[in-house]
Design a protein around this motif. Structure first.
Motif, short mmCIF file in Angstrom:
data_model
loop_
_atom_site.label_atom_id
_atom_site.label_comp_id
_atom_site.label_asym_id
_atom_site.label_seq_id
_atom_site.Cartn_x
_atom_site.Cartn_y
_atom_site.Cartn_z
N ILE A 89 0.83 -1.20 0.00
CA ILE A 89 0.00 0.00 0.00
C ILE A 89 0.88 1.27 0.00
CG2 ILE A 89 -1.92 1.20 1.14
CD1 ILE A 89 -2.50 -1.76 0.15
N LEU A 181 -6.79 0.38 -1.89
CA LEU A 181 -7.09 -0.37 -0.66
C LEU A 181 -8.06 -1.52 -0.91
CD1 LEU A 181 -7.16 2.35 2.13
CD2 LEU A 181 -5.50 0.53 1.77
N GLY A 244 -6.09 6.61 3.83
CA GLY A 244 -6.49 6.18 5.17
C GLY A 244 -7.68 6.99 5.66
N ILE A 397 -9.84 -3.45 4.38
CA ILE A 397 -10.62 -2.88 5.48
C ILE A 397 -12.07 -3.34 5.28
CG2 ILE A 397 -11.23 -0.74 6.67
CD1 ILE A 397 -8.16 -1.28 6.45
O1 FLV Z 1 -4.87 -2.19 4.71
C1 FLV Z 1 -3.67 -1.96 4.62
C2 FLV Z 1 -3.17 -0.65 4.74
C3 FLV Z 1 -4.04 0.42 4.93
C4 FLV Z 1 -3.56 1.69 4.99
O2 FLV Z 1 -4.41 2.72 5.15
C5 FLV Z 1 -2.22 1.92 4.92
C6 FLV Z 1 -1.36 0.87 4.75
O3 FLV Z 1 -0.05 1.09 4.68
C7 FLV Z 1 -1.83 -0.43 4.66
C8 FLV Z 1 -0.94 -1.52 4.47
O4 FLV Z 1 0.27 -1.34 4.39
C9 FLV Z 1 -1.44 -2.80 4.36
C10 FLV Z 1 -2.78 -3.03 4.43
O5 FLV Z 1 -3.26 -4.26 4.29
#
Ligand code: FLV
Ligand code: FLV
Length: 407
Positions: A89, A181, A244, A397
């Motif tokens: 991500i 995501l 996020g 999520i």
């Molecule tokens: O769901 C993940 C995630 C969500 C996010 O908002 C930032 C992230 O760096 C991540 C992630 O690295 C791995 C996920 O599964």
């Protein structure tokens, strides 16, 4: 007969293959529940990436691993560690892959955007955005899909405001966020969405140099000008906060509404005692299984003992905040959703240096959402039986696809 010392046996726990089923409602992953109680420091193999990784599930062990500098995020970058998502991500250089002191330097810059004063401004804005969205729900009439009309646009508008993304670009941001995501869309779709959003933020930050504005893209541009961040770090930070902020709250707040609508006694108590709302939100944060599987691992920089098990140097370690939140050593009756729970040191926003920088904004958004929704629609109910709600598949999520309600 040879006898094997117990410590040697504990060095080699079995490897559990974690298929990561698509769960529905607020069901807790049965493998995670079993590991917490039976095999709390163990090894897993996930559907993507290579090899195996350690998985730590107890509350104290989770806090230990996420705060100890011998476990590195920087060392994760570029390694094809077993994982749930087909792609990583965070981008190269992003805060998610940084260790102190680089990590500390990056976090200090975004701290300004989440200052108490900035959050007060956002709180006022949040209420007016929410009021407008609820007007539209009322105009739409029952049944209405809260996911489409409220839970999706609200956090997207809030984080976009924080970031300085114009309203007209928010649908585009929403689509890229979903692309990044989602595990189910495949690696190429995820990588493409990431590259597209990175290009957007490179331009937005580029346009924001020297504007003296307070939105985050301008703060990041200033930090680049001052030499505090390089451009890749600034863009990587912007992408992580945008996705996020929009995605986690969208799903988590929808799960909050679902949890209350499917626990009528808890909802009735909250309606009778509105002063319980802050405590109810903490309990919702603890109780809701926020994600499927686990997020981003860390690498042991040396041999480290965790919960009586030796984790060897160079191996990857995951923590589960979901199981930590259900550890009976910390939470009485952890499987109970109880808004009367007063002592609630949950770790839903993580722990240690990577602790969610947006936790206060997330709390403000969830508070305004629940308060405003039930003030406007006191008789809110699901429009369909709870078993008929469809849940997102191949998600990182967790959340419903739609949240149809009547009032
Ligand atoms: O769901 C993940 C995630 C969500 C996010 O908002 C930032 C992230 O760096 C991540 C992630 O690295 C791995 C996920 O599964
Ligand atoms: O930001 C992160 C994150 C956010 C989230 O909502 C769920 C997660 O699992 C994660 C994560 O694993 C790592 C993040 O940086």
């Amino acid at each position: 007969m040879t006898t094997t010392p117990l410590t040697d046996l504990k060095d080699e726990p079995r490897i559990h293959f974690w298929a990561v089923p698509d769960l529905t409602g607020l069901d807790f992953d049965p493998l995670l529940a079993r590991l917490l109680h039976e095999d709390p420091v163990t090894r897993v193999r996930l559907p993507n990436g290579e090899g195996h990784a350690w998985l730590v599930t107890r509350y104290e062990d989770v806090k230990f691993v996420s705060a100890d500098p011998r476990f590195s995020r920087q060392a994760v970058y570029g390694r094809s560690i077993t994982r749930v998502a087909p792609h990583f991500i965070p981008m190269e250089g992003a805060v998610g892959f940084a260790d102190p002191p680089d990590h500390t330097r990056m976090r200090r810059v975004v701290g300004r955007a989440f200052s108490a004063r900035a959050l007060e401004t956002l709180r006022g804005h949040a209420q007016s955005v929410m009021d407008r969205l609820l007007d539209r729900v009322e105009e739409h009439g029952p049944p209405a899909d809260l996911m489409a009309l409220v839970n999706r646009p609200f956090p997207l508008a809030m984080v976009s405001e924080l970031m300085g993304v114009p309203e007209g670009d928010q649908p585009l941001m929403g689509r890229w966020t979903d692309g990044i995501l989602t595990a189910g869309a495949g690696r190429e779709a995820g990588e493409r969405a990431k590259a597209d959003m990175a290009r957007y933020f490179t331009e937005l930050i580029g346009r924001s140099h020297g504007t003296g504005q307070e939105f985050l893209a301008a703060v990041l541009a200033d930090a680049v000008d001052e030499g505090t961040l390089d451009e890749q770090e600034a863009v990587g930070l912007a992408v992580l906060i945008q996705i996020g902020g929009a995605h986690a709250v969208r799903n988590n707040s929808a799960n909050m509404i679902y949890a209350l609508l499917t626990h009528p006694a808890q909802l009735a108590r909250l309606r009778a005692e509105p002063a319980l709302l802050p405590q109810a939100i903490e309990e919702l944060l603890r109780y809701i299984p926020h994600r499927n599987a686990v997020g981003l691992s860390r690498i042991a920089l040396e041999d480290v003992e965790v919960g009586g098990v030796r984790i060897p140097k160079d191996e990857a370690v995951y923590v589960s905040y979901l199981t930590a939140n259900r550890d009976p050593a910390v939470f009485a009756d952890p499987e109970e959703f109880d808004i009367g729970r007063a002592d609630n040191p949950h770790v839903s926003f993580g722990y240690g240096p990577h602790y969610c920088p947006g936790s206060m904004l997330a709390r403000i958004e969830s508070t305004i959402l629940l308060e405003s929704l039930w003030t406007r629609f006191p008789d809110l109910r699901l429009a369909v039986p709870e078993e008929d709600i469809r849940w997102q598949r191949g998600a990182l999520i967790r959340g419903p696809e739609t949240l149809p309600v009547v009032w």
